[in-house]
Design an enzyme around this catalytic site. Structure first.
Site, PDB file in Angstrom:
ATOM      1  N   GLU A 278       0.822  -1.204   0.000  1.00  0.00           N
ATOM      2  CA  GLU A 278       0.000   0.000   0.000  1.00  0.00           C
ATOM      3  C   GLU A 278       0.865   1.267   0.000  1.00  0.00           C
ATOM      4  O   GLU A 278       0.570   2.236  -0.700  1.00  0.00           O
ATOM      5  CB  GLU A 278      -0.940  -0.032   1.210  1.00  0.00           C
ATOM      6  CG  GLU A 278      -2.156   0.848   1.037  1.00  0.00           C
ATOM      7  CD  GLU A 278      -3.325   0.414   1.924  1.00  0.00           C
ATOM      8  OE1 GLU A 278      -3.387  -0.762   2.334  1.00  0.00           O
ATOM      9  OE2 GLU A 278      -4.173   1.261   2.201  1.00  0.00           O
ATOM     10  N   CYS A 298      -8.541  -2.061   3.474  1.00  0.00           N
ATOM     11  CA  CYS A 298      -8.527  -3.201   4.402  1.00  0.00           C
ATOM     12  C   CYS A 298      -9.909  -3.584   4.873  1.00  0.00           C
ATOM     13  O   CYS A 298     -10.116  -4.684   5.370  1.00  0.00           O
ATOM     14  CB  CYS A 298      -7.724  -2.887   5.640  1.00  0.00           C
ATOM     15  SG  CYS A 298      -6.149  -2.195   5.288  1.00  0.00           S
ATOM     16  N   CYS A 502     -11.634  -2.180  13.681  1.00  0.00           N
ATOM     17  CA  CYS A 502     -11.982  -3.603  13.823  1.00  0.00           C
ATOM     18  C   CYS A 502     -12.060  -4.043  15.276  1.00  0.00           C
ATOM     19  O   CYS A 502     -12.720  -5.024  15.603  1.00  0.00           O
ATOM     20  CB  CYS A 502     -10.956  -4.460  13.114  1.00  0.00           C
ATOM     21  SG  CYS A 502     -10.684  -3.965  11.422  1.00  0.00           S
TER      22      CYS A 502
HETATM   23  S1  SF4 Z   1     -14.431  -5.102  11.666  1.00  0.00           S
HETATM   24 FE1  SF4 Z   1     -15.484  -3.293  10.908  1.00  0.00          FE
HETATM   25  S2  SF4 Z   1     -13.821  -1.852  10.450  1.00  0.00           S
HETATM   26 FE2  SF4 Z   1     -12.906  -3.886  10.601  1.00  0.00          FE
HETATM   27  S3  SF4 Z   1     -12.894  -4.677   8.517  1.00  0.00           S
HETATM   28 FE3  SF4 Z   1     -14.753  -5.401   9.471  1.00  0.00          FE
HETATM   29  S4  SF4 Z   1     -16.299  -3.884   8.917  1.00  0.00           S
HETATM   30 FE4  SF4 Z   1     -14.304  -2.962   8.557  1.00  0.00          FE
END
Ligand code: SF4
Ligand code: SF4
Ligand code: SF4
Ligand code: FES
Ligand code: FES
Lengths: 575, 159
Positions: A278, A298, A502
């Site tokens: 990236e 991501c 996440c």
């Molecule tokens: S946990 Fe939420 S922020 Fe992380 S990749 Fe999945 S949807 Fe996206």
């Protein structure tokens, strides 16, 4: 300051506080259902009612502000009776199949039933009957279990600003659903699972992949490999009553081995790899006049959002696959070759904090020769269930280390799990790539924290790199508008669909402890601080991978295996 | 066909939602899905909310009306006179449940509350005709009468 009395206790509350908050501040708990912290109260469920002196009826404490001299009783025969009746009515219009329910022992309706001592069926009558929506690859909606608290609707509309589901019809037939009661897969839903995290019951839940994974593990021909996302290690302990923010990496690796995985690798390895790709892509775009700003790629929730709503900006998105897809792709190419395993026999399971990643792993373009890069995705919650079934006593496991070479990682990869982390990791490497020298100070405080949009300018050599971090898909609108009408001043923008990143993903443990996100984030930053190496380009295994296989970042081969493409899906989803 | 209705409203104005739904219903007699999507885009309200509002209020229909509308009174007086049986018989005869339209688009069946004709309960209203003191046995005869009515004569109902 306002002075009031709650249950005979003198309370000093701040102006504008609700009775609920004031009570909480002195250790008096009042049950809530429709209430959501930080959002305006709706006063819909009335489970939080209290008696206020001088008022005739009962008052919902979540919606009523404190006033000077107020005298409140939160627990009286009248209050108890009212609350109990509400609970009884909810229960009688509920399937009551707790024994086989995925939220058994983690359900607010069960808790309330216990708390108010419901011991008999007093209101037996017609119960609602709705089909389960299993249309999406990530989630299930079971409206029969819905108690119409509206929390999912508010999170989806007001926090995520997607608005895929809403209340429809009225009275007994009222149901929270998608337009025309069509499946989630044809709605505006990005499958982020934020609604699952607030649902008090099992009306919203992930689509489980435990069975497939268990079958693969039993299949002697399959070479099963697990990989673990950064955010999982900082949250999984919560399911075993460990303090918030406990890092359980070592236990997790042992647990996965005991489940029968031949190898346990770290998605953090691929996070470092993602940064190499990236950062190189960004530098190329800046130097060769490519589409800027460049967005991170991501988060599959974010990708799904753009494809459905703003296909105009698709060429601004980095073509890098998300880290766990990269890990899978490398496992089935480089690693398979190196170890002499037929890639068709490799079965890659990603342990993720995320519900969207289930959908993502099904995307046709994330595969090679009709073999998906990742075969199955288990959320943090599913893994815990799997451990339980397999008789793995998590608390008592010895610690162990990830396998290599795809288990090595740097501190930069660990912070991928939190909002701002991908940006921070990319800057550390981009700085080195552009200037040839290392950053002195690795922490970028401006892009840490829970603000919705975080912006900064970073001097790299004689280039002022303007960056932005979008924390939660609900904040992306204005940023996208700028990009679309050409007024964006940024070079690089990180977007994570879940508020906090996440670490607060839709697949994480469910509970309403307010501190959870901050504490988990802290755990990730700590992993970074204590790491031997903290810059992705220092990951020896990644360096070896380039030397032995890819050549250099963004090489032809890297493009083939580590990059992907996006599609305009507005036509399919709108009209 | 409904694009003209937007001319009298400001875009992105949430308060225009209900008036717009009414305008669309005036054109088609119901709310077609593509019109709801256009309204959602115009007022910048998610489709789920537009759909939610449309299903919340009784005045809105999401399916086209049949040529003839049968309204079965389920008010108190009619209830006492066994209107439940009448409704059940109509549902059986037409093969649909209340709120639906037959496949041949001949009949829409609806349930209403007291229509002010209690003296002749139980009552059903077909288009603008009151049929009072009816029994289950009368139903085939009544339906037959409307089955044969030509389309042009019922055009009024369709608007
Ligand atoms: S946990 Fe939420 S922020 Fe992380 S990749 Fe999945 S949807 Fe996206
Ligand atoms: S998964 Fe996300 S987008 Fe879909 S309904 Fe839930 S909150 Fe809304
Ligand atoms: S699905 Fe869950 S969060 Fe949504 S309204 Fe129903 S019970 Fe509440
Ligand atoms: S929590 Fe207060 S009314 Fe629902
Ligand atoms: S109750 Fe049926 S007309 Fe009054």
């Amino acid at each position: 300051m306002v002075q009031l009395t709650i249950n005979g206790i003198k309370v000093n509350a701040e102006e504008g506080m609700t009775v609920l908050e004031a009570a909480k501040s002195v250790g008096i708990s009042i049950p809530t259902l429709c209430h959501l912290k930080n959002l305006d109260p709706t006063g819909a469920c009335r489970i939080c009612v209290v008696e206020i002196e001088g008022f005739k009826g009962l008052t919902p404490s979540c919606a009523y502000p404190v006033t000077e001299g107020m005298v409140v009783t939160t627990d009286s025969p009248r209050v108890r009776k009212a609350r109990k009746t509400i609970v009884e009515l909810l229960i009688e219009n509920h399937p009551q199949d707790c024994l086989i329910c995925v939220r058994n022992k983690n359900c607010e309706l069960q808790d309330l039933s216990e708390q108010y001592g419901v011991r008999e069926h007093r209101y037996v009558g017609e119960t609602k009957c709705h089909a389960i929506d299993i249309s999406s690859a990530s989630m299930e909606r079971d409206p029969a279990k819905c108690i119409l608290c509206g929390r999912c609707v508010r999170v989806c509309h007001e926090v995520q600003k997607i608005g895929a589901i809403d209340f429809t019809k009225r009275g007994f037939t009222s149901i929270v659903t998608t337009p025309y009661n069509k499946g989630l897969n044809v709605s505006d839903c990005i499958l982020c699972g934020q609604c699952i995290l607030v649902c008090p019951t099992a009306a919203l839940r992930e689509k489980s992949s435990i069975k497939e994974v268990a079958n693969a593990l039993y299949d002697r021909k399959k070479y099963c490999i697990a990989q673990v996302a950064p955010a999982v290690r900082a949250s999984l302990g919560e399911e075993y009553n460990m303090p918030l923010g406990t890092d359980v990496t070592g236990l997790l690796v042992t647990g996965l081995r005991r489940l029968g995985f031949k190898k346990v690798f770290d998605t953090n390895f691929a996070a470092d790899l993602t940064i190499m790709e990236e950062a190189t892509e960004l530098i190329n775009r800046i130097q060769n006049g490519g589409s800027l700003p460049m967005f991170t790629s991501c988060c599959p929730g974010w990708i799904k959002y753009v494809e459905m709503n703003r296909p105009e900006v698709l060429d601004h998105i980095s073509t890098c696959k998300s880290p766990h897809e990269m890990e899978g792709a490398v496992l089935k190419s480089y690693y398979a070759k190196k170890m002499g395993i037929d890639p068709a026999d490799i079965y890659v399971v990603s342990i993720m904090p995320c519900t969207v990643k289930k959908y993502e792993s099904n995307r046709a373009e994330l595969s090679a020769d009709a073999m998906p890069d990742v075969d199955a995705v288990l959320t943090t919650r599913e893994l815990v269930r799997f451990f339980k079934t397999a008789g793995i006593d998590f608390n008592d496991l010895p610690e162990s280390e990830f396998d290599n070479p795809l288990g090595e990682s740097t501190g930069a990869a660990a912070i991928f799990g939190t909002s701002g982390g991908v940006m921070e990791a990319a800057l550390r490497t981009a700085y080195f790539k552009i200037t040839g020298t290392e950053l002195e100070h690795l922490e970028f405080e401006e892009i840490r924290g829970m603000a919705g949009i975080k912006e900064a300018t970073v001097k790299i050599g004689d280039l002022d790199v303007s960056i932005a971090v979008v924390n939660g898909i609900g904040n992306v609108g204005p940023i996208l508008d700028e990009v679309q009408n050409g007024t964006s001043k940024h070079h690089f923008i990180e977007v994570m669909a879940c508020p906090g990143g996440c670490i607060n993903g839709g697949g994480q443990p469910i509970h309403q402890k307010p501190e959870k996100v901050a504490k988990r984030v802290k755990a990730l930053y700590k992993i970074d601080e204590n790491a031997k190496t903290r810059r992705s380009h220092e990951n020896e295994s990644v360096i070896t991978l380039y030397r032995e296989f890819f050549g250099e970042p963004n090489s032809h081969k890297a493009h083939e295996i580590l990059h992907t493409e996006y599609f305009d899906k507005r036509k399919i989803f709108k009209n | 066909m409904h694009s003209k209705i937007f001319e009298s409203y400001q875009p992105n104005d949430r308060s225009a939602l209900i008036p717009l739904l009414q305008d669309v219903q005036n054109i088609y007699g119901y709310l077609p899905e593509n019109a709801l999507r256009d309204i959602s885009d115009f007022v910048k309200v998610p489709l789920s909310r537009v759909y939610g509002v449309a299903t919340f209020y009784n005045q809105f229909r999401l399916t086209p009306l049949g040529e003839n509308i049968i309204r079965v009174c389920r008010g108190t007086a009619c209830h006492v006179k066994n209107s439940a049986n009448i409704l059940f018989a109509l549902e059986t005869e037409l093969g649909i449940t209340a709120g639906q339209t037959t496949r041949d688009k001949k009949f829409t069946l609806e349930v209403v509350n007291c229509i002010g004709a209690c003296s002749i309960a139980p009552v059903i209203l077909v288009n603008d005709d009151y049929h009072g003191r009816i029994t289950v046995k009368d139903i085939p005869k009544i339906l037959k009468k409307y089955q044969t009515v030509k389309k042009t004569e019922t055009a009024e109902v369709m608007k």
